[in-house]
Design a protein around this motif. Structure first.
Motif, mmCIF file in Angstrom:
data_model
loop_
_atom_site.group_PDB
_atom_site.id
_atom_site.type_symbol
_atom_site.label_atom_id
_atom_site.label_comp_id
_atom_site.label_asym_id
_atom_site.label_seq_id
_atom_site.Cartn_x
_atom_site.Cartn_y
_atom_site.Cartn_z
ATOM 1 N N SER A 54 0.941 -1.328 0.133
ATOM 2 C CA SER A 54 -0.138 -0.120 0.085
ATOM 3 C C SER A 54 1.031 1.185 -0.092
ATOM 4 O O SER A 54 2.157 1.176 0.029
ATOM 5 C CB SER A 54 -0.945 -0.155 1.319
ATOM 6 O OG SER A 54 -0.207 0.567 2.312
ATOM 7 N N SER A 55 0.186 2.614 -0.268
ATOM 8 C CA SER A 55 0.862 3.726 -0.068
ATOM 9 C C SER A 55 1.434 4.170 1.203
ATOM 10 O O SER A 55 1.869 5.197 1.437
ATOM 11 C CB SER A 55 0.318 4.676 -0.796
ATOM 12 O OG SER A 55 -1.105 4.892 -0.248
ATOM 13 N N LEU A 56 0.951 3.397 2.253
ATOM 14 C CA LEU A 56 1.356 3.807 3.592
ATOM 15 C C LEU A 56 2.814 3.308 3.974
ATOM 16 O O LEU A 56 3.304 2.265 3.611
ATOM 17 C CB LEU A 56 0.315 2.984 4.762
ATOM 18 C CG LEU A 56 -1.226 3.283 4.625
ATOM 19 C CD1 LEU A 56 -2.051 2.435 5.418
ATOM 20 C CD2 LEU A 56 -1.200 4.923 5.174
ATOM 21 N N VAL A 57 3.445 4.021 4.298
ATOM 22 C CA VAL A 57 4.960 3.850 4.907
ATOM 23 C C VAL A 57 5.102 2.730 5.773
ATOM 24 O O VAL A 57 6.243 2.013 5.356
ATOM 25 C CB VAL A 57 5.364 5.119 5.592
ATOM 26 C CG1 VAL A 57 5.037 5.215 7.067
ATOM 27 C CG2 VAL A 57 6.844 5.149 5.535
ATOM 28 N N ARG A 58 4.157 2.109 6.714
ATOM 29 C CA ARG A 58 4.673 1.101 7.231
ATOM 30 C C ARG A 58 4.488 -0.060 6.275
ATOM 31 O O ARG A 58 5.239 -1.145 6.664
ATOM 32 C CB ARG A 58 3.336 0.870 8.628
ATOM 33 C CG ARG A 58 2.096 0.892 8.025
ATOM 34 C CD ARG A 58 1.188 0.819 9.442
ATOM 35 N NE ARG A 58 -0.112 0.876 9.078
ATOM 36 C CZ ARG A 58 -0.803 2.133 8.951
ATOM 37 N NH1 ARG A 58 -0.441 3.291 9.244
ATOM 38 N NH2 ARG A 58 -2.305 2.086 8.718
ATOM 39 N N THR A 59 3.653 -0.225 5.494
ATOM 40 C CA THR A 59 3.901 -1.310 4.519
ATOM 41 C C THR A 59 5.248 -1.399 3.710
ATOM 42 O O THR A 59 5.593 -2.361 3.427
ATOM 43 C CB THR A 59 2.640 -1.476 3.696
ATOM 44 O OG1 THR A 59 2.544 -0.228 2.691
ATOM 45 C CG2 THR A 59 1.270 -1.471 4.534
ATOM 46 N N GLN A 60 5.685 -0.231 3.132
ATOM 47 C CA GLN A 60 6.839 0.034 2.487
ATOM 48 C C GLN A 60 7.906 -0.135 3.257
ATOM 49 O O GLN A 60 9.125 -1.148 2.857
ATOM 50 C CB GLN A 60 6.784 1.259 1.863
ATOM 51 C CG GLN A 60 5.822 1.625 0.688
ATOM 52 C CD GLN A 60 5.492 2.926 0.405
ATOM 53 O OE1 GLN A 60 6.693 3.668 0.169
ATOM 54 N NE2 GLN A 60 4.439 3.424 0.212
ATOM 55 N N GLN A 61 8.024 0.139 4.608
ATOM 56 C CA GLN A 61 9.052 -0.394 5.528
ATOM 57 C C GLN A 61 8.972 -1.870 5.792
ATOM 58 O O GLN A 61 10.165 -2.355 5.790
ATOM 59 C CB GLN A 61 9.036 0.466 6.830
ATOM 60 C CG GLN A 61 9.249 1.907 6.817
ATOM 61 C CD GLN A 61 8.730 2.874 8.084
ATOM 62 O OE1 GLN A 61 7.937 2.197 8.809
ATOM 63 N NE2 GLN A 61 9.566 3.579 8.245
ATOM 64 N N THR A 62 7.892 -2.398 5.797
ATOM 65 C CA THR A 62 7.933 -3.697 6.005
ATOM 66 C C THR A 62 8.553 -4.621 5.001
ATOM 67 O O THR A 62 9.304 -5.574 5.083
ATOM 68 C CB THR A 62 6.472 -4.277 6.394
ATOM 69 O OG1 THR A 62 5.977 -3.535 7.653
ATOM 70 C CG2 THR A 62 6.462 -5.766 6.696
ATOM 71 N N PHE A 63 8.257 -4.235 4.006
ATOM 72 C CA PHE A 63 8.731 -4.659 2.624
ATOM 73 C C PHE A 63 10.471 -4.571 2.571
ATOM 74 O O PHE A 63 10.946 -5.705 2.212
ATOM 75 C CB PHE A 63 8.075 -4.167 1.283
ATOM 76 C CG PHE A 63 8.561 -4.807 0.016
ATOM 77 C CD1 PHE A 63 8.155 -6.114 -0.305
ATOM 78 C CD2 PHE A 63 9.580 -4.274 -0.609
ATOM 79 C CE1 PHE A 63 8.664 -6.842 -1.639
ATOM 80 C CE2 PHE A 63 10.120 -5.057 -1.660
ATOM 81 C CZ PHE A 63 9.804 -6.087 -2.122
ATOM 82 N N ALA A 64 10.742 -3.486 2.842
ATOM 83 C CA ALA A 64 12.206 -2.972 2.742
ATOM 84 C C ALA A 64 12.940 -3.993 3.738
ATOM 85 O O ALA A 64 14.032 -4.412 3.299
ATOM 86 C CB ALA A 64 12.244 -1.715 3.171
ATOM 87 N N GLU A 65 12.411 -4.398 4.972
ATOM 88 C CA GLU A 65 13.013 -5.210 5.749
ATOM 89 C C GLU A 65 13.210 -6.565 5.208
ATOM 90 O O GLU A 65 14.050 -7.313 5.772
ATOM 91 C CB GLU A 65 12.371 -5.140 7.265
ATOM 92 C CG GLU A 65 12.470 -3.717 7.873
ATOM 93 C CD GLU A 65 13.861 -3.485 8.343
ATOM 94 O OE1 GLU A 65 14.669 -4.489 8.592
ATOM 95 O OE2 GLU A 65 14.199 -2.372 8.746
ATOM 96 N N PHE A 66 12.380 -7.156 4.344
ATOM 97 C CA PHE A 66 12.418 -8.314 3.716
ATOM 98 C C PHE A 66 13.858 -8.722 3.170
ATOM 99 O O PHE A 66 14.116 -9.924 3.105
ATOM 100 C CB PHE A 66 11.182 -8.702 2.916
ATOM 101 C CG PHE A 66 9.967 -8.639 3.280
ATOM 102 C CD1 PHE A 66 9.870 -8.657 4.892
ATOM 103 C CD2 PHE A 66 8.753 -8.650 2.306
ATOM 104 C CE1 PHE A 66 8.298 -8.928 5.328
ATOM 105 C CE2 PHE A 66 7.409 -8.682 3.292
ATOM 106 C CZ PHE A 66 7.413 -8.693 4.493
#
Length: 124
Positions: A54-66
């Motif tokens: 999603s465009s929410l930062v928490r989802t993008q941060q979660t993905f980046a940590e993968f």
């Protein structure tokens, strides 16, 4: 065969405090980043070829940590429901657990004040 992996974002400080986030763009907490890194080991083992967040930062941060070598497609449509006045640093009176629980039986009939009503799912 197509495999779809669904992963919820890591924990935020608002999650810890039992605050409703909805569209509020809250970052991951340190523990949420750790959760995402831990989950990343499983996700990497699945060797995904695409990613969507999603465009929410928490989802993008979660993905980046993968730790994947993928650029995710960012979708506004994947954002959480807009919870209107129920989204707040300190939950307002209308967002107390007893009120939320009483509304759970008919969410489409009782949307959050200034929020978006829940859409009903229909079979395709």
């Amino acid at each position: 065969m197509i495999r779809i992996l669904l992963v919820r974002h890591g924990e935020t400080e608002w999650n810890k405090a039992h605050r409703l986030q909805g569209h509020s763009d809250i970052e991951l907490s340190d523990s949420g980043a750790l959760q995402a890194r831990t989950t990343g080991a499983f996700i990497r083992a699945q060797q995904p070829s695409q990613a969507h967040v999603s465009s929410l930062v928490r989802t993008q941060q979660t993905f980046a940590e993968f730790g994947l070598d993928l650029t995710p497609r960012i979708w506004d449509e994947l954002r959480e429901q807009n919870l209107g006045e129920w989204e707040a640093p300190t939950p307002p009176r209308s967002a107390t657990p007893s009120r939320r629980t009483s509304r759970a039986g008919a969410p489409a009939a009782t949307p959050p004040p200034a929020g978006r009503p829940t859409r009903r799912c229909r079979p395709g």
